[in-house]
Design a protein around this motif. Sequence first.
Motif, short mmCIF file in Angstrom:
data_model
loop_
_atom_site.label_atom_id
_atom_site.label_comp_id
_atom_site.label_asym_id
_atom_site.label_seq_id
_atom_site.Cartn_x
_atom_site.Cartn_y
_atom_site.Cartn_z
N LEU A 116 41.43 -0.28 -20.80
CA LEU A 116 41.87 1.05 -20.35
C LEU A 116 42.92 1.63 -21.32
CD1 LEU A 116 42.18 0.56 -16.48
CD2 LEU A 116 40.16 1.20 -17.80
N PRO A 117 43.03 2.95 -21.47
CA PRO A 117 42.22 3.98 -20.82
C PRO A 117 40.79 3.96 -21.33
CG PRO A 117 43.53 4.99 -22.55
CD PRO A 117 43.98 3.55 -22.44
N VAL A 118 39.86 4.34 -20.46
CA VAL A 118 38.45 4.35 -20.86
C VAL A 118 37.85 5.73 -20.61
CG1 VAL A 118 37.60 3.54 -18.59
CG2 VAL A 118 36.26 3.11 -20.66
N ARG A 119 37.04 6.16 -21.54
CA ARG A 119 36.33 7.44 -21.37
C ARG A 119 35.02 7.16 -20.63
NH1 ARG A 119 37.49 12.02 -25.15
NH2 ARG A 119 39.64 11.68 -25.85
N ARG A 120 34.96 7.64 -19.39
CA ARG A 120 33.81 7.39 -18.54
C ARG A 120 32.55 8.07 -19.10
NH1 ARG A 120 34.15 6.28 -12.91
NH2 ARG A 120 36.07 5.10 -12.47
N ASN A 121 31.46 7.37 -18.99
CA ASN A 121 30.14 7.88 -19.37
C ASN A 121 30.02 8.13 -20.88
OD1 ASN A 121 29.26 7.86 -16.61
ND2 ASN A 121 30.56 9.67 -16.33
N ASP B 80 29.67 5.33 -15.18
CA ASP B 80 30.41 5.26 -13.91
C ASP B 80 29.99 4.07 -13.06
OD1 ASP B 80 31.97 7.50 -14.28
OD2 ASP B 80 30.62 8.86 -13.21
N LEU C 262 31.57 0.83 -14.27
CA LEU C 262 33.03 0.82 -14.10
C LEU C 262 33.41 0.75 -12.62
CD1 LEU C 262 35.45 1.04 -16.07
CD2 LEU C 262 35.49 3.48 -15.60
N ASP C 263 32.63 1.42 -11.79
CA ASP C 263 32.94 1.45 -10.35
C ASP C 263 32.25 0.32 -9.58
OD1 ASP C 263 34.44 3.71 -10.81
OD2 ASP C 263 32.79 5.09 -10.38
N ILE D 250 40.66 -2.86 -13.07
CA ILE D 250 41.91 -2.58 -12.34
C ILE D 250 42.74 -3.86 -12.22
CG2 ILE D 250 42.89 -1.73 -10.17
CD1 ILE D 250 41.41 0.39 -11.91
N GLU D 251 42.08 -4.95 -11.96
CA GLU D 251 42.80 -6.23 -11.88
C GLU D 251 43.36 -6.63 -13.24
OE1 GLU D 251 40.64 -9.21 -9.80
OE2 GLU D 251 42.13 -10.77 -10.25
#
Lengths: 321, 321, 321
Positions: free
Chosen positions: A281-286, A291, A294-295, A302-303
């Motif tokens: 991170l930071p990561v540029r989604r898509n 998504d 990542l989700d 996040i961990e």
Amino acid sequence: METKDMIKIEKYFSTHDIDSVADWVEEAITIKKNPLGYKEYGQNKTIAMLFFNPSLRTRLSTQKAAVHLGMNVIVMNFNGEGWSLEYNDGTIMDQGTSEHVKEAAQVVSQYCDVLAIRAFASLESKEDDYSEKVIKSFVKYASVPIINMESATAHPLQALTDAMTITEHMTKKRPKVVFSWAPHPKPLPQAVANSFVEMIKRMDVDFVCTYPEGYELARHITEGVTTTHDQEAALKDADFVYVKNWSSYADYGKVLSTDTSWKMTAKKMELTNNAKFMHCLPVRRNVVVDDEVLDGANSLVIEQANNRTYAAQLVLKKMLE
Amino acid sequence: METKDMIKIEKYFSTHDIDSVADWVEEAITIKKNPLGYKEYGQNKTIAMLFFNPSLRTRLSTQKAAVHLGMNVIVMNFNGEGWSLEYNDGTIMDQGTSEHVKEAAQVVSQYCDVLAIRAFASLESKEDDYSEKVIKSFVKYASVPIINMESATAHPLQALTDAMTITEHMTKKRPKVVFSWAPHPKPLPQAVANSFVEMIKRMDVDFVCTYPEGYELARHITEGVTTTHDQEAALKDADFVYVKNWSSYADYGKVLSTDTSWKMTAKKMELTNNAKFMHCLPVRRNVVVDDEVLDGANSLVIEQANNRTYAAQLVLKKMLE
Amino acid sequence: METKDMIKIEKYFSTHDIDSVADWVEEAITIKKNPLGYKEYGQNKTIAMLFFNPSLRTRLSTQKAAVHLGMNVIVMNFNGEGWSLEYNDGTIMDQGTSEHVKEAAQVVSQYCDVLAIRAFASLESKEDDYSEKVIKSFVKYASVPIINMESATAHPLQALTDAMTITEHMTKKRPKVVFSWAPHPKPLPQAVANSFVEMIKRMDVDFVCTYPEGYELARHITEGVTTTHDQEAALKDADFVYVKNWSSYADYGKVLSTDTSWKMTAKKMELTNNAKFMHCLPVRRNVVVDDEVLDGANSLVIEQANNRTYAAQLVLKKMLE
């Protein structure tokens, strides 16, 4: 307190400053279980954090780590708040720089017990960046321990975090870890990639690094590492997939490709052994990753960010012993 | 500790998060009498304060409040120090934004126990501003309580301060409170006005809101409120006069008038019942209000600013219970 | 605690706020021996440090001093983080300034116990700068003690540091101290020079001030001081050589000369009595002074910077008595 805990370190400039990856990871995980249990280490001690570049995770997690240890924290954005620094010796300083790092580092050392510095790669000169003139100048002139909060070529706090996260989530003896380049619209430093590869080489894992032609990392980094331009082959049976963009080392600092086919997708993740997904991170989604990856349930990002606190706390604790 | 003190709140996004205005005001006044009496609440707790915009009172008073409670404070100017955030879902992030709020909010939550955010209205799009995408995104993704330090449409810490100040200074059962628009050279958000009106509606006062044509606030804000374009009629017999500029809601974000006749003057104050003068600050002297009113014996503006500390301390305390 | 320690001061605006230079220097040196011995002074006290300009030493050393005393520290960069301030009375504030210092100073005072301010000379108007409108406005309106962290015309924390450093290093009763102008490519304020000269006049030393024609300081500063345009004659038998650039006072704020012959060199230092070299930093190497002097065994610049902490700690302690 075991004996191995008592080895005080004088700098955390790169992963080479770690004597035993396994021991450090183990101790970081121990700290995570009881982060407030070390308050006596930082009593009446002060960390000065100097930023030459933006920071979110590093800024906040390092402060949090210091606070856990009972330290006082002084944060300074060097650009804007301070003076522009000269790094070359013998210069007649009649141009843009107002203060030599020789004074700055000696002086700042007198106001703190630990000095943490973030100074990104310029990506303009391979020689300048890989000589690490900013942080090495501070290491040279400072009289207190220095922590690298991401320098031109290394991000060892992130790498320690990553080793810790992999260790926490591995479910077999020798997991397969794949480190894959991903596209990005802007040129990014090689710091995270360098430190991750250097760290993972010291762990007992099956490691593959994959990237498009032209994105080879420096030879001393990938020496002894299995590398391939075939991302899909690399991903096969992976237990961990770590994705990260970096700019070209050979054609230094350039974006050679934004080929979207290197983006991490759910379909590619199906090639793996239900792998955990990692990114600093930071990561540029898509762009870097879709998504849904990542989700997804297997995303550790996040961990990973949370573990930054305990990695920083371990390093600080080792400096305060 | 009474039972009513023990209701823990999870967010302070707007005045609607206050269950009882009277109880909250009473408790804030109690805290003011002994601000250092609650040091145990914040032991080993950390507040992260994220600023997307300038701040003086909010920045300092919220820090002071946290310090009163024994908390650790981490302050960050997001613009410049951090990464530019993406708020829309599903975006292919190949343009200016480097990090999605989804990661940022989750990550930052892990480094603190309370997250406070300032993110002003853009005044470019009513839809964007009134959807409160910045702070609502943080509320959605964060795992810790969120405090609104002024968002696009609300400034509930200011409103709580104002309710507290009026309560301290009212000398009769049901005072008359007049809220008057004033001229200003630049377009300002409606946040302070919205929150003040929403708060005052829940107090037992005779309330009148006065502004020039075109400066109506959003209908859901002024619903049930006596409004008039006749400032002088409104001021008659007022016990409190609160002056504030805002830009047009109908012609969104525009300055429709800088008509100096709306400025608060000593002559107009003579129409009142020796009213106390209030303003949230910063205030442009001799544009919004004349020096002699601001500097007069009936001006409460400095005490209002002081009360910001205790309003913030109450909100923090309720989050730490 | 002796009686002389117990004199509480209300402001530290210039060296004139020092009642006895000898006593202050003695007490600062005492603090230096045991900086953590005064933790009870700052319990539950807060310092707010407001910066209108860059700072390295002052920012960090004053924070460190406050931390030594057990104080809470709030740091704010006023430009960018706050509102642009108006200093003139009676102004119709419909232009660039958003808040009057009258409110700002009163309000900020309510959030802290000590207020420290850095506001450099503009070097555009001698009248504006020498009227010290910024810091004097804060002194006028604030309700807490004010510390000058370098104003338009004075830098009394530096001067106290310098007196302390000279006292620590003098090896005879009445040492010769030479204060010499040096070249610099940019116009610098006279603040450090003014405060040093005012301080040294109150010490029992043989003092000479040397500078090229056109660089006379304000008459009230150098009144009673031996001055000369002959740098080499001045340096003869010096025990301390303090070098510093300043811009012209007569032709206000101008760089009249960058004559490199005024640079301090090893050869010139040979004219002295093996003098100690001093500079307040930041210093431009090989413009103001040659590397070999700055890096030589007689250079006190790093220790001078270290003493900033104890000078600040003494001033804070005197405000907290």
